[in-house]
Design a protein around this motif. Structure first.
Motif, PDB file in Angstrom:
ATOM      1  N   ASP A 119      -5.930  -4.744   0.765  1.00 30.16           N
ATOM      2  CA  ASP A 119      -5.888  -3.818   1.907  1.00 30.16           C
ATOM      3  C   ASP A 119      -5.634  -4.491   3.249  1.00 30.16           C
ATOM      4  O   ASP A 119      -5.535  -3.817   4.271  1.00 30.16           O
ATOM      5  CB  ASP A 119      -7.157  -2.959   1.956  1.00 30.16           C
ATOM      6  CG  ASP A 119      -8.427  -3.780   2.105  1.00 30.16           C
ATOM      7  OD1 ASP A 119      -8.345  -4.971   2.452  1.00 30.16           O
ATOM      8  OD2 ASP A 119      -9.513  -3.207   1.875  1.00 30.16           O
ATOM      9  N   ARG A 158       0.841  -1.207   0.000  1.00 32.53           N
ATOM     10  CA  ARG A 158       0.000   0.000   0.000  1.00 32.53           C
ATOM     11  C   ARG A 158       0.875   1.256   0.000  1.00 32.53           C
ATOM     12  O   ARG A 158       0.529   2.269  -0.609  1.00 32.53           O
ATOM     13  CB  ARG A 158      -0.940   0.019   1.211  1.00 32.53           C
ATOM     14  CG  ARG A 158      -1.873  -1.183   1.336  1.00 32.53           C
ATOM     15  CD  ARG A 158      -3.068  -1.142   0.437  1.00 32.53           C
ATOM     16  NE  ARG A 158      -4.062  -0.167   0.808  1.00 32.53           N
ATOM     17  CZ  ARG A 158      -5.262  -0.094   0.226  1.00 32.53           C
ATOM     18  NH1 ARG A 158      -5.602  -0.938  -0.740  1.00 32.53           N
ATOM     19  NH2 ARG A 158      -6.119   0.824   0.581  1.00 32.53           N
ATOM     20  N   HIS A 184      -4.018  -2.003  -8.359  1.00 34.10           N
ATOM     21  CA  HIS A 184      -4.721  -2.476  -7.158  1.00 34.10           C
ATOM     22  C   HIS A 184      -3.750  -3.201  -6.246  1.00 34.10           C
ATOM     23  O   HIS A 184      -2.897  -3.954  -6.710  1.00 34.10           O
ATOM     24  CB  HIS A 184      -5.842  -3.460  -7.530  1.00 34.10           C
ATOM     25  CG  HIS A 184      -6.306  -4.284  -6.354  1.00 34.10           C
ATOM     26  ND1 HIS A 184      -7.200  -3.798  -5.437  1.00 34.10           N
ATOM     27  CD2 HIS A 184      -5.951  -5.514  -5.914  1.00 34.10           C
ATOM     28  CE1 HIS A 184      -7.388  -4.714  -4.493  1.00 34.10           C
ATOM     29  NE2 HIS A 184      -6.638  -5.768  -4.761  1.00 34.10           N
TER      30      HIS A 184
HETATM   31 MG    MG Z   1      -9.240  -1.665  -2.031  1.00 33.68          MG
END
Ligand code: MG
Ligand code: GTP
Length: 149
Positions: free
Chosen positions: A118, A85, A115
């Motif tokens: 998460d 991330r 993408h």
């Molecule tokens: Mg997401």
């Protein structure tokens, strides 16, 4: 070690960013254990983004990614979900720091190039959704001892 599902979205492919995106994970020290190009079906995208099904942008999101092709990948290494991330940046490229993928290459949330899962739980769910077990390659990277103490 943990694994992360990373996908280069159709805009990333069309804009010729596959190489630089892969390089950013590779040079950090992460190990690529699965990679394929595909045109994702609406079905897999609706399952992939099912947590967002109630959002007003859901239909646009599915249309955007279903234009394909995408590059689906699995990367392995310490803290790969959280660090992935950080390498990618914030959801909105305009909020993303320079030096991140979205911060360096994008302008709009609906064209945000890549993408990344998460959480570790979503990563496992998404890897199982996009890859069969025999598409993941267990291999020994000989620079491991020069990356990990
Ligand atoms: Mg997401
Ligand atoms: P992913 O890595 O793609 O899952 O992005 P994210 O985790 O940073 O954001 P989130 O899961 O909340 O949203 C998934 C995707 O939906 C985003 O990457 C965007 O492409 C899209 N999206 C999120 N919010 C908006 C929005 O407000 N408008 C539009 N058009 N798209 C959005």
């Amino acid at each position: 070690t943990i694994e992360n599902f990373i996908m280069i979205k159709p805009d990333g492919v069309q804009r010729g960013l596959c190489g630089v995106i892969i390089k950013r994970f590779e040079r950090k020290g992460y190990k690529l254990i699965g990679l394929k190009m595909l045109n994702p079906t609406e079905e897999i995208l609706k399952e992939h983004y099912k947590d967002l099904a109630d959002k007003p942008f859901f239909k646009k999101l599915v249309n955007y990614i279903s234009q394909g092709p995408v590059i689906a990948m699995v990367w392995e290494g310490v803290d790969i979900v959280k660090q992935g991330r950080r390498i990618i940046g914030e959801t909105n490229p305009l909020d993303s720091a320079v030096g991140t993928i979205r911060g360096d290459f994008g302008l709009e949330v609906g064209r945000n190039i890549i993408h990344g899962s998460d959480s570790v739980a979503s990563a496992n769910r998404e890897i199982n959704l996009w890859f069969k077990a025999d598409e993941l390659i267990q291999w020994k990277n000989h620079s491991t001892e020069w990356i990990y103490e």
